[in-house]
Design an enzyme around this catalytic site. Structure first.
Site, PDB file in Angstrom:
ATOM      1  N   ASP A 242       0.747  -1.118   0.134  1.00  0.00           N
ATOM      2  CA  ASP A 242       0.002   0.111   0.039  1.00  0.00           C
ATOM      3  C   ASP A 242       0.796   1.423  -0.201  1.00  0.00           C
ATOM      4  OD1 ASP A 242      -1.730   2.210   0.535  1.00  0.00           O
ATOM      5  OD2 ASP A 242      -2.712   1.238   2.349  1.00  0.00           O
TER       6      ASP A 242
ATOM      7  N   SER B 194       2.745  12.286 -18.438  1.00  0.00           N
ATOM      8  CA  SER B 194       1.833  12.331 -19.818  1.00  0.00           C
ATOM      9  C   SER B 194       1.849  13.895 -19.873  1.00  0.00           C
ATOM     10  CB  SER B 194       0.348  11.887 -19.374  1.00  0.00           C
ATOM     11  OG  SER B 194      -0.181  12.959 -18.868  1.00  0.00           O
TER      12      SER B 194
ATOM     13  N   TYR C 177      -5.192  15.634 -11.583  1.00  0.00           N
ATOM     14  CA  TYR C 177      -4.209  14.806 -12.195  1.00  0.00           C
ATOM     15  C   TYR C 177      -3.045  15.914 -13.126  1.00  0.00           C
ATOM     16  CZ  TYR C 177      -3.206  11.739 -16.458  1.00  0.00           C
ATOM     17  OH  TYR C 177      -2.618  11.078 -17.515  1.00  0.00           O
TER      18      TYR C 177
ATOM     19  N   LYS D  31       1.043  15.082 -12.647  1.00  0.00           N
ATOM     20  CA  LYS D  31       1.956  14.756 -13.909  1.00  0.00           C
ATOM     21  C   LYS D  31       3.072  15.822 -13.645  1.00  0.00           C
ATOM     22  CE  LYS D  31      -0.141  11.097 -14.959  1.00  0.00           C
ATOM     23  NZ  LYS D  31       0.406   9.620 -14.646  1.00  0.00           N
TER      24      LYS D  31
ATOM     25  N   THR E  54      -4.369  -0.567 -22.646  1.00  0.00           N
ATOM     26  CA  THR E  54      -4.463  -1.360 -21.692  1.00  0.00           C
ATOM     27  C   THR E  54      -5.852  -2.232 -21.916  1.00  0.00           C
ATOM     28  OG1 THR E  54      -5.780   0.152 -20.567  1.00  0.00           O
ATOM     29  CG2 THR E  54      -3.460   0.344 -20.124  1.00  0.00           C
TER      30      THR E  54
END
Length: 317
Positions: free
Chosen positions: A101, A184, A196, A200, A231
């Site tokens: 974890d 990304s 997000y 990044k 994926t």
């Protein structure tokens, strides 16, 4: 005007992915030779670093998706790989699964202690673990989405720092080492919202600043922008539409592609020149002459989505 997209239970519908892939394909031809580290360079030879035992890697967030594919590619390239994740399963020969974890610093410390005890060395860390919420691709503004989207700043940004902190003392014992961050274009363009994007941009900055601290040690830090990833979850969004999937795949990458790039990067005799930089995976493939499955050459999306930021040379201590 905000554009909305049809949705599926997987979060991204096939029409959205197909439209994106078509837009990208019209611009990608212009982008191949524009990297600051790969301006129309021919494919270079990679010098193989020899070890009396297989080199050792840790790939975080390898239960599925990008991390799983990266780990599989490294195993195929001759690495001994520790795969981490909360639900990671046995990867087969050459891989060692460790349930971790990444919100638990003690568990992360125990992972690297185990690597040292069992393998006696560490040559590569791939920071890929990230908490991706099912609502990530919702077109709503951030305040109308769940606050849990900010979890990526914990498992994704802080977790990458913590893993690197534990790995560093092992890496510097070798003549050569690498910390690779998966990232990304969301680092520089609006993509899926501010949480997000901050994660990044954050890992790109971790690579830049860790490279400063690693100078003179033989250890490099590089962030790699991945493209559209094929994926299992992404493929499932095209269920019943094989032609649409085949068209999208022309502009996408398998998760294993990035793993092979990281292997070549580690063996690059000019690795130190790339340390601290963020690179576009598709352009890195041009540097090394690497293709994806079926001989495909995934395109760079630099012209469409933006270019990596160059770190300032200024150092303030």
């Amino acid at each position: 005007m905000r554009r909305t997209w049809p949705r599926t239970r997987h979060g991204v519908c096939s029409s959205r992915a197909l439209r994106l892939s078509i837009r990208l394909s019209t611009r990608s031809a212009m982008a191949i030779c524009r990297s600051s580290t790969n301006r129309c360079r021919s494919a270079r030879s990679v010098v193989r670093v020899t070890h009396s035992v297989p080199p050792v890697a840790v790939v975080t967030g390898a239960s599925r998706g990008a991390g799983r594919g990266i780990a599989a590619a490294l195993v195929a390239d001759g690495w001994r790989v520790y795969l981490t994740g909360r639900t990671v399963t046995d990867p087969g020969d050459g891989g060692i699964s460790v349930q971790v974890d990444h919100t638990d610093d003690a568990a992360v410390g125990a992972l690297f202690a185990r690597v040292e005890g069992e393998s006696g060395r560490l040559d590569l860390l791939v920071n890929n673990a990230a908490a991706i919420h099912d609502d990530l691709t919702s077109p709503k503004p951030f305040w109308e989405k769940t606050l849990e989207l900010a979890d990526v700043l914990d498992v994704g940004l802080r977790s990458a720092y913590a893993a690197s902190w534990h790995a560093a003392s092992l890496l510097v014992r070798q003549d050569r080492g690498l910390i690779a961050f998966t990232s990304s274009p969301g680092s520089v363009c609006y993509m899926h919202g501010p949480a997000y994007g901050a994660q990044k941009a954050g890992v790109d900055k971790l690579a830049a600043d860790m490279a400063v601290d690693f100078r003179g040690t033989g250890v490099a830090a590089v962030s790699i922008w991945m493209g559209i990833l094929l994926t299992e979850r992404f493929r499932s969004a095209f269920e019943g539409h094989p032609e649409a999937l085949a068209e999208t795949a022309k502009h996408a990458e398998t998760p294993e592609f990035t793993g092979h790039l990281i292997n070549a990067l580690y063996h690059d005799p000019d690795l130190a020149e790339l340390s601290g930089h963020t690179v576009i995976g598709a352009e890195l493939a041009q540097r090394y002459g690497i293709t994806d499955e079926g001989g495909r050459q995934p395109p760079s999306h630099r012209e469409m989505l933006g270019a990596p930021r160059e770190p300032s040379p200024v150092i303030v201590r």
